[in-house]
Design a protein around this motif. Sequence first.
Motif, PDB file in Angstrom:
ATOM      1  N   GLN A   4       0.820  -1.207   0.000  1.00 53.74           N
ATOM      2  CA  GLN A   4       0.000   0.000   0.000  1.00 53.74           C
ATOM      3  C   GLN A   4       0.859   1.264   0.000  1.00 53.74           C
ATOM      4  OE1 GLN A   4      -2.734   0.319   3.304  1.00 53.74           O
ATOM      5  NE2 GLN A   4      -3.854   2.001   2.384  1.00 53.74           N
ATOM      6  N   THR A   8       1.088   4.294  -2.765  1.00 54.74           N
ATOM      7  CA  THR A   8       0.880   5.692  -2.382  1.00 54.74           C
ATOM      8  C   THR A   8       2.067   6.563  -2.775  1.00 54.74           C
ATOM      9  OG1 THR A   8      -0.495   4.991  -0.501  1.00 54.74           O
ATOM     10  CG2 THR A   8       0.380   7.236  -0.446  1.00 54.74           C
ATOM     11  N   THR A 132     -15.980  -0.946   2.212  1.00 56.30           N
ATOM     12  CA  THR A 132     -15.863   0.418   2.730  1.00 56.30           C
ATOM     13  C   THR A 132     -16.746   0.609   3.951  1.00 56.30           C
ATOM     14  OG1 THR A 132     -15.368   1.265   0.519  1.00 56.30           O
ATOM     15  CG2 THR A 132     -16.131   2.858   2.154  1.00 56.30           C
ATOM     16  N   ASN A 152      -6.890  -2.498   2.169  1.00 55.53           N
ATOM     17  CA  ASN A 152      -6.410  -1.809   0.974  1.00 55.53           C
ATOM     18  C   ASN A 152      -7.075  -2.529  -0.198  1.00 55.53           C
ATOM     19  OD1 ASN A 152      -4.855  -0.271  -0.855  1.00 55.53           O
ATOM     20  ND2 ASN A 152      -3.258  -1.842  -0.891  1.00 55.53           N
ATOM     21  N   ILE A 177     -14.343   2.403  -7.989  1.00 55.75           N
ATOM     22  CA  ILE A 177     -13.445   3.370  -7.361  1.00 55.75           C
ATOM     23  C   ILE A 177     -14.231   4.331  -6.484  1.00 55.75           C
ATOM     24  CG2 ILE A 177     -11.904   5.317  -7.841  1.00 55.75           C
ATOM     25  CD1 ILE A 177     -11.060   3.701 -10.377  1.00 55.75           C
ATOM     26  N   LYS A 182      -9.002   1.239  -4.551  1.00 62.04           N
ATOM     27  CA  LYS A 182      -7.843   2.126  -4.571  1.00 62.04           C
ATOM     28  C   LYS A 182      -6.845   1.817  -5.682  1.00 62.04           C
ATOM     29  CE  LYS A 182      -9.319   4.120  -0.810  1.00 62.04           C
ATOM     30  NZ  LYS A 182      -9.965   5.470  -0.896  1.00 62.04           N
ATOM     31  N   TYR A 183      -7.009   0.700  -6.372  1.00 58.73           N
ATOM     32  CA  TYR A 183      -6.118   0.353  -7.480  1.00 58.73           C
ATOM     33  C   TYR A 183      -6.837  -0.617  -8.412  1.00 58.73           C
ATOM     34  CZ  TYR A 183      -5.159  -3.750  -4.532  1.00 58.73           C
ATOM     35  OH  TYR A 183      -5.277  -4.871  -3.741  1.00 58.73           O
ATOM     36  N   VAL A 207      -6.419   6.186 -10.191  1.00 60.00           N
ATOM     37  CA  VAL A 207      -5.835   5.255  -9.228  1.00 60.00           C
ATOM     38  C   VAL A 207      -4.717   4.470  -9.915  1.00 60.00           C
ATOM     39  CG1 VAL A 207      -7.973   5.035  -7.890  1.00 60.00           C
ATOM     40  CG2 VAL A 207      -7.491   3.422  -9.757  1.00 60.00           C
TER      41      VAL A 207
END
Length: 290
Positions: A4, A8, A132, A152, A177, A182-183, A207
Motif C-alpha cells: 500500500q 501511495t 468500505t 487496501n 473506485i 484504490k487500485y 488510481v
Amino acid sequence: MSFQKRLTANEFVVLAEMHTPKGVNISRLVNDARRIKGRVDAIVIPGMDNGIMRMSSIAGGVLMQQQGIESIIHVYCRDRNRMALQGDLLAAHVLGIQNIVVAHSIDITEGDHREASPVNDIDETTLVKAITTLQNGKDMEGFELDGIPTFNTGCTIAPFSDDKELQEQLELAKAKIEAGAKYIITPPVFDVAYFNEVYAKIKELGVPVIPTVFLIKSLAIAQYIANTDSSAKISDEMISRIRKSSNRELEGIKIAGETIASLKDIAQGVLVQTLGWEYKLPEILDAAGC
C-alpha cells in the motif's frame, strides 16, 4: 515498505500470483513463495475464481504472511452471499490480511463443479461498497461492529475486445473506485503498444493501474489464445517468434520478462501470472531485471 505504501508513493510494484492447492499439501505453494521472497512486493492468492475447487484464499494468504511475504487475496460474488463475504473479510483482517482485490470470476459452468449453484447475491461494486462500510464500523445492514477492520481494496477490469467493451469496463471500474477501490488490475498484456493506448484511458480514473503479464508456456497455448480470445491481441509476430525459437519454453519466459521491463515505463506495477508454473517465477524476474 508495504504494498500500500509503495502504491501511495507512486513506486513500481511487482506482484506474483500463486494458487492454493487442490488438497492440503502446501509444500509446493510455500516453496515457490520462498524462492521469490524479497523479489516481489506481494503475492496474490486467487480464490476459486478460475472455477476450480481449491483451498480457500484466506488460508493461502495466511501462509504467505507466515513466510514473511505480504499477501493479497481475491474476493468475489459467485460463491458466497453477503453475510459470508462480510464474515470472511472480518476473518481476513484478524488473520493479518489487509490487501483485497474484488475480482471477476468465470461462470460456474466452466469450472470443475458444474452442478454447484452460483450465488451472486451482490455485484462487484456493491461488494467494494460493503468493504468500505465495514471500514466505517458497520455491516451492510447498518449494525455496528465490535472492532473495525482496515483494508487496501483493489478491483479488476474484465477482458475487452474493442473500444465499446473497454468503455463499459471503465464505467464499471469508475463505480468501484467511487465505492472505495484504490487500485486496478488489468487483464493480461501481450501487446505493449496497444496497452499503452488503453492505459491512457484507464489512468484517467485516478488510481494506480497494475497490468497482468501472463507466461506463454508453449506455441500451442499462444495459438489457442490468439484464436479464441479476441481481447488478447497476440500478434502474428509473437507467434512466429515462438515458433522459430529453438527453446520455446525459454522464449515464453523471455517474452514475459521483456513485457514486464517495458511496462515499467508505463504503469505502476505488474502482476505476473503463470498458472501452475510458479517455479518459473525466478527466471521471469531475472529476464525482467527485477
